[in-house]
Design an enzyme around this catalytic site. Structure first.
Site, mmCIF file in Angstrom:
data_model
loop_
_atom_site.group_PDB
_atom_site.id
_atom_site.type_symbol
_atom_site.label_atom_id
_atom_site.label_comp_id
_atom_site.label_asym_id
_atom_site.label_seq_id
_atom_site.Cartn_x
_atom_site.Cartn_y
_atom_site.Cartn_z
ATOM 1 N N GLN A 1 -19.788 -0.916 41.145
ATOM 2 C CA GLN A 1 -20.062 0.207 41.956
ATOM 3 C C GLN A 1 -19.363 1.473 41.052
ATOM 4 O OE1 GLN A 1 -18.131 -0.450 45.473
ATOM 5 N NE2 GLN A 1 -16.254 -1.094 44.565
ATOM 6 N N GLU B 1 -9.839 -8.286 47.129
ATOM 7 C CA GLU B 1 -10.820 -7.171 46.640
ATOM 8 C C GLU B 1 -11.293 -7.526 45.615
ATOM 9 O OE1 GLU B 1 -11.254 -3.604 47.804
ATOM 10 O OE2 GLU B 1 -12.694 -3.819 46.159
ATOM 11 N N ASN C 1 -14.381 -12.307 44.832
ATOM 12 C CA ASN C 1 -15.218 -12.055 46.006
ATOM 13 C C ASN C 1 -14.574 -12.703 47.245
ATOM 14 O OD1 ASN C 1 -17.580 -12.221 47.670
ATOM 15 N ND2 ASN C 1 -18.842 -12.418 45.916
ATOM 16 N N GLY C 2 -14.759 -11.754 48.247
ATOM 17 C CA GLY C 2 -14.379 -12.124 49.838
ATOM 18 C C GLY C 2 -14.819 -13.472 50.050
ATOM 19 N N ASP D 1 -12.157 -5.153 55.825
ATOM 20 C CA ASP D 1 -12.014 -3.652 55.720
ATOM 21 C C ASP D 1 -13.073 -3.451 54.652
ATOM 22 O OD1 ASP D 1 -11.611 -0.954 55.362
ATOM 23 O OD2 ASP D 1 -9.498 -1.306 54.679
HETATM 24 N N1 SPD Z 1 -19.068 4.502 55.620
HETATM 25 C C1 SPD Z 1 -17.739 4.028 55.124
HETATM 26 C C2 SPD Z 1 -17.231 2.893 55.632
HETATM 27 C C3 SPD Z 1 -16.265 2.528 55.058
HETATM 28 C C4 SPD Z 1 -15.218 1.669 55.715
HETATM 29 N N2 SPD Z 1 -14.160 1.169 54.909
HETATM 30 C C5 SPD Z 1 -13.321 1.998 54.250
HETATM 31 C C6 SPD Z 1 -12.284 1.403 53.612
HETATM 32 C C7 SPD Z 1 -10.902 2.111 53.961
HETATM 33 N N3 SPD Z 1 -9.773 1.195 53.617
#
Ligand code: SPD
Length: 287
Positions: free
Chosen positions: A36, A111, A143-144, A162
């Site tokens: 990304q 992550e 990869n999770g 998250d």
């Molecule tokens: N549209 C945004 C969604 C993001 C959710 N995760 C954010 C990561 C923050 N630690």
């Protein structure tokens, strides 16, 4: 020194379905990798921020509204807090909130994108803060999906998803098979917490994800709050458990340990926010 509004050169916008969500500021770093584009920005209103593929992930001024609400309903209610797992969360905000609890022995943060971690550590250190140096934290760049598939049964007390939005590297983190593994590796008295998108801007994804989690776990409920920089500003997190809906009952001693340091979360806020389920969502989920 902060610049005057007139000196800030640009708007940083997330475009979503004919709308845009933006802040005035400037780009500090932009790095494209195989997963990304990672962007760090300096905004006038909310300080430093992180965007992935031009979607807002976090800002210094608003991150507590997201991280406290994702983390504390789960951390305050799981029976034990020995082993904690965070999938995603490379900016460090969720890890910081988890490590407030002295009971935590081990926190695994998985992550996929090392740039998210390194750029957050360098440019937005307040997000992870003390967590980055905490010996209880182990970071794996992986990869999770693979991580959960390869973890033994009944291992974690709390699992926190998250993730970013369900496209690109995070897509699989909204799938049934991913949540099935989460249930398998969560202890019987554990709690799962997942960010489950906006009930307005991502309605279909929100409903589908809550339904999947409800199919898999015996108890699951969404909680609603506001996240002004995310599309629609209305956000959700979903909590699940197997033995009882324990996420509705924060353990008093734990809540006392952290409430004073929280900006948004409190047992009272949580109670109201679970109750604040929009009527049309409740109807849809009950179908
Ligand atoms: N549209 C945004 C969604 C993001 C959710 N995760 C954010 C990561 C923050 N630690």
């Amino acid at each position: 020194m902060r610049k005057q509004e007139s000196e800030l050169s640009s708007w940083i916008d997330e475009y979503h379905n004919g709308q845009r969500y933006g802040l005035q500021g400037e780009v500090i770093v932009k790095k494209k990798n195989k997963y990304q584009e990672v962007m760090i920005v300096e905004t006038e209103k909310y300080g430093r921020g992180l965007l992935l593929d031009n979607c807002w992930m976090t800002t210094e001024g608003q991150e507590k509204q997201y991280h406290e609400c994702l983390v504390h309903p789960a951390m305050c209610s799981a029976e034990q807090l020995d082993n904690i797992l965070i999938i995603g969360g490379g900016d460090g905000g969720s890890a910081r909130e988890c490590l407030r609890y002295k009971e935590v022995k081990q926190l695994d943060l998985i992550e996929i994108d090392i740039d998210v971690i390194q750029l957050s550590q360098k440019y937005i250190p307040s997000l992870g803060n003390h967590a980055w140096k905490d010996p209880r934290l182990t970071i794996k760049i992986q990869n999770g999906l693979e991580w959960v598939a390869n973890t033994k049964n009944n291992y974690y007390d709390v699992i926190i998803i998250d993730s970013s939005d369900p496209k690109g590297p995070a897509e699989g983190l909204f799938n049934r098979s991913f949540f099935q593994h989460c249930k398998r590796i969560l202890k019987q008295q554990g709690v799962l917490a997942a960010q489950t998108e906006s009930p307005e801007a991502f309605l279909e994804c929100h409903i589908n994800t809550v339904r999947i989690i409800r199919d898999i776990f015996r108890y699951a409920d969404p909680l609603y709050g506001s996240m002004p920089i995310y599309p629609s500003g209305w956000w959700s997190w979903t909590f699940a458990a197997e033995d009882t809906p324990r996420y509705h009952h924060p353990i008093k001693s734990r809540a006392c340990e952290i409430t004073n340091a929280c900006e948004i979360w409190s047992p009272r806020w949580q109670k109201g926010s679970f109750e604040a389920i929009p009527a049309f969502i409740e109807r849809e989920l009950n179908k």
